[in-house]
Motif scaffolding. Structure first.
Motif, PDB file in Angstrom:
ATOM      1  N   THR A 153      66.029  90.585   7.413  1.00  0.00           N
ATOM      2  CA  THR A 153      65.683  91.644   8.353  1.00  0.00           C
ATOM      3  C   THR A 153      64.436  92.322   7.570  1.00  0.00           C
ATOM      4  O   THR A 153      64.489  93.091   6.542  1.00  0.00           O
ATOM      5  N   TRP A 154      63.084  91.931   7.998  1.00  0.00           N
ATOM      6  CA  TRP A 154      61.932  92.378   7.352  1.00  0.00           C
ATOM      7  C   TRP A 154      61.525  93.695   7.738  1.00  0.00           C
ATOM      8  O   TRP A 154      61.506  94.071   9.055  1.00  0.00           O
ATOM      9  N   VAL A 155      61.150  94.648   6.781  1.00  0.00           N
ATOM     10  CA  VAL A 155      60.609  96.105   7.142  1.00  0.00           C
ATOM     11  C   VAL A 155      59.458  96.440   6.299  1.00  0.00           C
ATOM     12  O   VAL A 155      59.058  95.712   5.287  1.00  0.00           O
ATOM     13  N   SER A 156      58.906  97.514   6.787  1.00  0.00           N
ATOM     14  CA  SER A 156      57.789  98.089   6.088  1.00  0.00           C
ATOM     15  C   SER A 156      56.558  97.006   6.088  1.00  0.00           C
ATOM     16  O   SER A 156      56.329  96.702   6.998  1.00  0.00           O
ATOM     17  N   GLY A 157      56.050  96.802   4.782  1.00  0.00           N
ATOM     18  CA  GLY A 157      54.701  95.870   4.579  1.00  0.00           C
ATOM     19  C   GLY A 157      53.439  96.621   4.820  1.00  0.00           C
ATOM     20  O   GLY A 157      53.403  97.778   5.100  1.00  0.00           O
ATOM     21  N   GLN A 158      52.346  96.129   4.645  1.00  0.00           N
ATOM     22  CA  GLN A 158      51.145  96.369   4.824  1.00  0.00           C
ATOM     23  C   GLN A 158      50.556  95.909   6.051  1.00  0.00           C
ATOM     24  O   GLN A 158      50.704  94.748   6.607  1.00  0.00           O
ATOM     25  N   ARG A 159      49.788  96.751   6.699  1.00  0.00           N
ATOM     26  CA  ARG A 159      48.926  96.667   8.156  1.00  0.00           C
ATOM     27  C   ARG A 159      47.654  95.875   7.768  1.00  0.00           C
ATOM     28  O   ARG A 159      46.942  96.486   7.110  1.00  0.00           O
ATOM     29  N   GLU A 160      47.649  94.782   8.307  1.00  0.00           N
ATOM     30  CA  GLU A 160      46.297  93.870   8.045  1.00  0.00           C
ATOM     31  C   GLU A 160      45.659  93.684   9.653  1.00  0.00           C
ATOM     32  O   GLU A 160      46.520  93.449  10.570  1.00  0.00           O
ATOM     33  N   ARG A 174      51.738  92.508   9.917  1.00  0.00           N
ATOM     34  CA  ARG A 174      52.393  93.103   8.805  1.00  0.00           C
ATOM     35  C   ARG A 174      52.531  92.054   7.739  1.00  0.00           C
ATOM     36  O   ARG A 174      52.769  90.881   7.869  1.00  0.00           O
ATOM     37  N   THR A 175      52.056  92.196   6.545  1.00  0.00           N
ATOM     38  CA  THR A 175      52.451  91.320   5.445  1.00  0.00           C
ATOM     39  C   THR A 175      52.945  92.091   4.107  1.00  0.00           C
ATOM     40  O   THR A 175      53.095  93.273   4.323  1.00  0.00           O
ATOM     41  N   HIS A 176      53.568  91.385   3.294  1.00  0.00           N
ATOM     42  CA  HIS A 176      54.408  91.613   2.162  1.00  0.00           C
ATOM     43  C   HIS A 176      55.537  92.651   2.633  1.00  0.00           C
ATOM     44  O   HIS A 176      55.785  93.654   2.023  1.00  0.00           O
ATOM     45  N   ARG A 177      56.147  92.250   3.702  1.00  0.00           N
ATOM     46  CA  ARG A 177      57.507  93.030   4.212  1.00  0.00           C
ATOM     47  C   ARG A 177      58.376  92.546   3.118  1.00  0.00           C
ATOM     48  O   ARG A 177      58.713  91.364   2.544  1.00  0.00           O
ATOM     49  N   LYS A 178      59.418  93.545   3.037  1.00  0.00           N
ATOM     50  CA  LYS A 178      60.475  93.344   2.295  1.00  0.00           C
ATOM     51  C   LYS A 178      62.003  93.417   3.303  1.00  0.00           C
ATOM     52  O   LYS A 178      61.983  94.121   4.144  1.00  0.00           O
ATOM     53  N   CYS A 179      62.985  92.463   2.657  1.00  0.00           N
ATOM     54  CA  CYS A 179      64.133  92.663   3.393  1.00  0.00           C
ATOM     55  C   CYS A 179      64.930  93.875   3.176  1.00  0.00           C
ATOM     56  O   CYS A 179      64.985  94.399   2.291  1.00  0.00           O
ATOM     57  N   ARG A 180      65.335  94.589   4.288  1.00  0.00           N
ATOM     58  CA  ARG A 180      65.954  95.980   4.217  1.00  0.00           C
ATOM     59  C   ARG A 180      67.110  95.948   3.121  1.00  0.00           C
ATOM     60  O   ARG A 180      67.794  96.811   2.891  1.00  0.00           O
ATOM     61  N   TYR A 181      67.826  94.635   3.221  1.00  0.00           N
ATOM     62  CA  TYR A 181      69.049  94.475   2.751  1.00  0.00           C
ATOM     63  C   TYR A 181      69.109  94.119   1.117  1.00  0.00           C
ATOM     64  O   TYR A 181      69.778  94.617   0.260  1.00  0.00           O
ATOM     65  N   ALA A 184      64.140  91.167  -0.762  1.00  0.00           N
ATOM     66  CA  ALA A 184      63.420  89.652  -0.846  1.00  0.00           C
ATOM     67  C   ALA A 184      61.963  89.777   0.032  1.00  0.00           C
ATOM     68  O   ALA A 184      61.928  90.712   0.790  1.00  0.00           O
ATOM     69  N   ASP A 185      61.054  89.305  -0.613  1.00  0.00           N
ATOM     70  CA  ASP A 185      59.627  89.277  -0.179  1.00  0.00           C
ATOM     71  C   ASP A 185      59.478  88.289   0.780  1.00  0.00           C
ATOM     72  O   ASP A 185      59.945  87.189   0.669  1.00  0.00           O
ATOM     73  N   GLU A 186      58.963  88.814   1.982  1.00  0.00           N
ATOM     74  CA  GLU A 186      58.692  87.835   2.958  1.00  0.00           C
ATOM     75  C   GLU A 186      57.862  86.740   2.737  1.00  0.00           C
ATOM     76  O   GLU A 186      57.817  85.521   2.996  1.00  0.00           O
ATOM     77  N   ASN A 187      56.786  86.898   1.567  1.00  0.00           N
ATOM     78  CA  ASN A 187      56.096  85.837   1.275  1.00  0.00           C
ATOM     79  C   ASN A 187      56.900  84.965   0.624  1.00  0.00           C
ATOM     80  O   ASN A 187      56.264  83.504   0.481  1.00  0.00           O
ATOM     81  N   ASP A 188      57.948  85.113  -0.124  1.00  0.00           N
ATOM     82  CA  ASP A 188      58.635  84.093  -0.860  1.00  0.00           C
ATOM     83  C   ASP A 188      59.866  83.589   0.038  1.00  0.00           C
ATOM     84  O   ASP A 188      60.208  82.507  -0.171  1.00  0.00           O
ATOM     85  N   TYR A 189      60.327  84.211   0.852  1.00  0.00           N
ATOM     86  CA  TYR A 189      61.518  84.127   1.632  1.00  0.00           C
ATOM     87  C   TYR A 189      61.497  83.937   3.068  1.00  0.00           C
ATOM     88  O   TYR A 189      62.591  83.889   3.981  1.00  0.00           O
ATOM     89  N   GLY A 190      60.213  83.985   3.669  1.00  0.00           N
ATOM     90  CA  GLY A 190      60.075  83.964   5.031  1.00  0.00           C
ATOM     91  C   GLY A 190      59.858  82.463   5.409  1.00  0.00           C
ATOM     92  O   GLY A 190      58.681  82.096   5.526  1.00  0.00           O
ATOM     93  N   ARG A 191      61.137  81.695   5.258  1.00  0.00           N
ATOM     94  CA  ARG A 191      60.875  80.039   5.453  1.00  0.00           C
ATOM     95  C   ARG A 191      61.140  79.578   6.845  1.00  0.00           C
ATOM     96  O   ARG A 191      61.721  80.405   7.894  1.00  0.00           O
ATOM     97  N   GLY A 192      60.577  78.269   7.062  1.00  0.00           N
ATOM     98  CA  GLY A 192      60.952  77.595   8.198  1.00  0.00           C
ATOM     99  C   GLY A 192      62.509  77.159   8.149  1.00  0.00           C
ATOM    100  O   GLY A 192      63.333  77.355   7.145  1.00  0.00           O
ATOM    101  N   ASP A 193      62.925  76.591   9.250  1.00  0.00           N
ATOM    102  CA  ASP A 193      64.254  76.203   9.566  1.00  0.00           C
ATOM    103  C   ASP A 193      64.789  75.220   8.557  1.00  0.00           C
ATOM    104  O   ASP A 193      65.904  74.818   8.501  1.00  0.00           O
TER     105      ASP A 193
END
Length: 556
Positions: A153-160, A174-181, A184-193
């Protein structure tokens, strides 16, 4: 399956296949069967104590959950023990095994792969309802070992602002979002199926009891025993192999289910350090339901071939207990001394060695100030480790000799962002990282560097103290080199990092003399046994510095 086949499937194998599986990573470490069985032995003992001598393995109603199962070793060993213990209750072995697997043993896989592996270990088939499964009443392929892909569940991050290359329209993303739980960084764990998300279902929820009801139904809201070995960390997007611990989230969720007993194996780093673990440590130390801790400080001992700095430990939490925790240290497979029952919150960190507690108590009765008030924070002069100075001081208007990573350089005094006034002091420098890949650390602090006026350092070092005279600086350096001081550092140093907080047990003794270990032992009234323990833990530095100091004192 015939009784003969079931017997073969559940009896011990030599070699045990689960001892032959390589770990996926340091994040998801498979538990050796020996460790799992030691934890189950402790559980059985405590269950018996709490239930008038009853045998947990002879009770057909006790339920078990491994909420982060990997190889399935805990569930397999529980099943094996129940199969023997319930022989009188269910004389027919097939009925007995089916009851155990469908009514008593539950797991949550952490990935698709580990869920399949766990089912194969427990059901002897990757399909719980398959023709080769030793369970006969399951309708689903999963059985009681659940896994479904969970998303972060990605939250916050930087507006670009970005321009669509096809339409030319400006878009806000939004970039560099973090999982609220799990952060985890979206750049590392925002993966495909096609890749695992490592969004573990057990901790990605606001209501753990509701989550368990979703997975296993309302009837399984309460488990008697929760046991296992959670994932340890996730990359946090920091420099290099930087990673943030996550095992504390699993422990918190597990205890939130209010089981009768909980038994977890985790890294021991939480006892004294670890980023993001301060609140967890405070909570665990003050929880008087902690009944037992079995600690393995030696690198590689508990999990051969896996480097977990600070070692690992397992603990047993007893919901109905309120008292001191029994601490036992293990070394080379053997207990060190007798277990000691003590309250863990006597100090702000857990003092791992029972033999160290009376030594520390004697030191604290003097009420001396401690060295953490002297030692600087990281980047004492504001210069990062990779700061590059000049090889010579030529053409500099106000040169400062710079102690950097295994070298000395020069920089202008005006280039120091902070603490420029410290340049003129005598200083004692200590490396901010001290430790090797050896299984046993024996030095704990580097050799001190006595740096005169006109010097500074990068982040590689801390300024452990600053002084008006060379003699004071040398005496202080000698004190930091003592086995006594380094032993007290060792009690707080769980990794190779030797930051300011590891000095918080070291008394700030007066520098009116050059302190030797023997003088320090006498000052704090240590016994021969206590001295022997210190010297068994801490190796001496070479005597060069001591010889120089003796000469300095003679000159005075």
């Amino acid at each position: 399956m015939s009784n003969t086949q079931a017997s073969f499937a559940l009896r011990g194998h030599n070699p045990d296949v689960l001892t032959c599986i390589a770990n996926l990573s340091n994040d998801e470490v498979f538990t050796p069967p020996e460790m799992a069985n030691a934890m189950l032995d402790l559980l059985a003992e405590r269950w018996s104590d709490a239930h008038n001598g009853a045998d947990i393995w002879a009770d057909p109603k006790v339920t078990f959950l491994d909420p982060f199962t990997k190889s399935g070793v805990f569930l397999r060993e529980i099943t094996r023990r129940l199969t023997a213990g319930l022989a009188d209750v269910f004389p027919d072995r097939t009925d007995r095994v089916d009851h155990i697997l469908t009514r008593q043993v539950y797991g949550i896989g952490i990935t698709q792969l580990t869920a399949l592996l766990a089912r194969r270990s427990v059901y002897c088939s990757k399909y719980a309802n398959g023709p080769h499964s030793i369970a006969k009443s399951f309708e689903s392929e999963d059985g009681n070992i659940w896994f479904q892909r969970t998303e972060h569940t990605w939250v916050s991050g930087q507006r670009e602002y970005r321009v669509d290359p096809l339409t030319g329209d400006e878009q806000v993303v939004r970039t560099h979002r973090k999982c609220r739980y799990c952060r985890a960084d979206e750049n590392d764990y925002g993966r495909g199926d096609d890749l695992e998300t490592h969004a573990y279902a057990f901790i990605h929820t606001d209501d753990i009891k509701a989550r368990i009801c979703e997975l296993f139904g309302d009837t399984m809201l309460q488990f008697d025993v929760i046991i296992g070995n959670p994932p340890y960390q996730l990359s946090d997007g920091g420099h290099g192999a930087s990673a943030a611990p996550i095992y504390q989230h699993f422990v918190e969720k597990g205890l939130g289910l209010d089981p009768r007993f909980a038994v977890f194996v985790t890294p021991s780093r939480w006892m004294a350090g670890g980023k993001g673990l301060d609140e967890y440590r405070k909570t665990m130390l003050s929880d008087h339901r902690m009944h037992d801790i079995v600690d393995y400080p030696k690198l590689y001992e508990a999990f051969p071939g896996v480097k977990i700095r600070g070692g690992v430990s397992y603990f047993l939490w007893d919901r109905d207990y309120n008292g001191p925790c029994t601490v036992q240290t293990m070394w080379d497979g053997q207990p060190v001394g007798e277990p000691v029952a003590r309250y863990l919150d006597a100090y702000d960190i857990l003092v791992r060695w029972n033999a160290a507690v009376p030594i520390l108590d004697k030191v604290r009765t003097k009420h001396d100030p401690t060295l953490d008030a002297r030692v600087s924070s990281r980047k004492p002069f504001g210069l990062a480790t990779n700061f590059k100075g000049k090889k010579t001081s030529g053409r500099m208007s106000d040169p400062v000799q710079l102690f950097a990573n295994q070298r000395t350089e020069w920089t202008e005094r005006s280039e120091l962002p902070i603490n420029e006034s410290w340049v003129d002091d005598w200083k004692v420098l200590m490396t901010a990282v001290q430790g090797t890949s050896a299984a046993v650390e024996t030095k704990f602090l580097s050799k001190p560097i006595v740096a005169g006026p006109g010097t500074a350092c990068t982040e590689t070092y801390l300024v452990a103290g600053k002084f008006a005279t060379e003699l004071e600086a040398k005496r202080y350096a000698m004190y930091l080199s003592s086995r006594f001081a380094r032993f007290l550092v060792s009690l707080r140093k769980s990794t190779q990092h030797a930051t300011r907080d590891v000095y918080a047990f070291v008394p700030d003794v007066p520098l009116d003399r050059s302190w030797t270990d023997q003088m320090l032992y006498e000052r704090y009234g240590l016994t021969d046994a206590e001295i022997q323990f210190i010297e068994s833990q801490v190796a001496p530095h070479d005597s060069t510095l001591f010889d120089e100091l003796e000469a300095s004192d003679t000159d005075e």
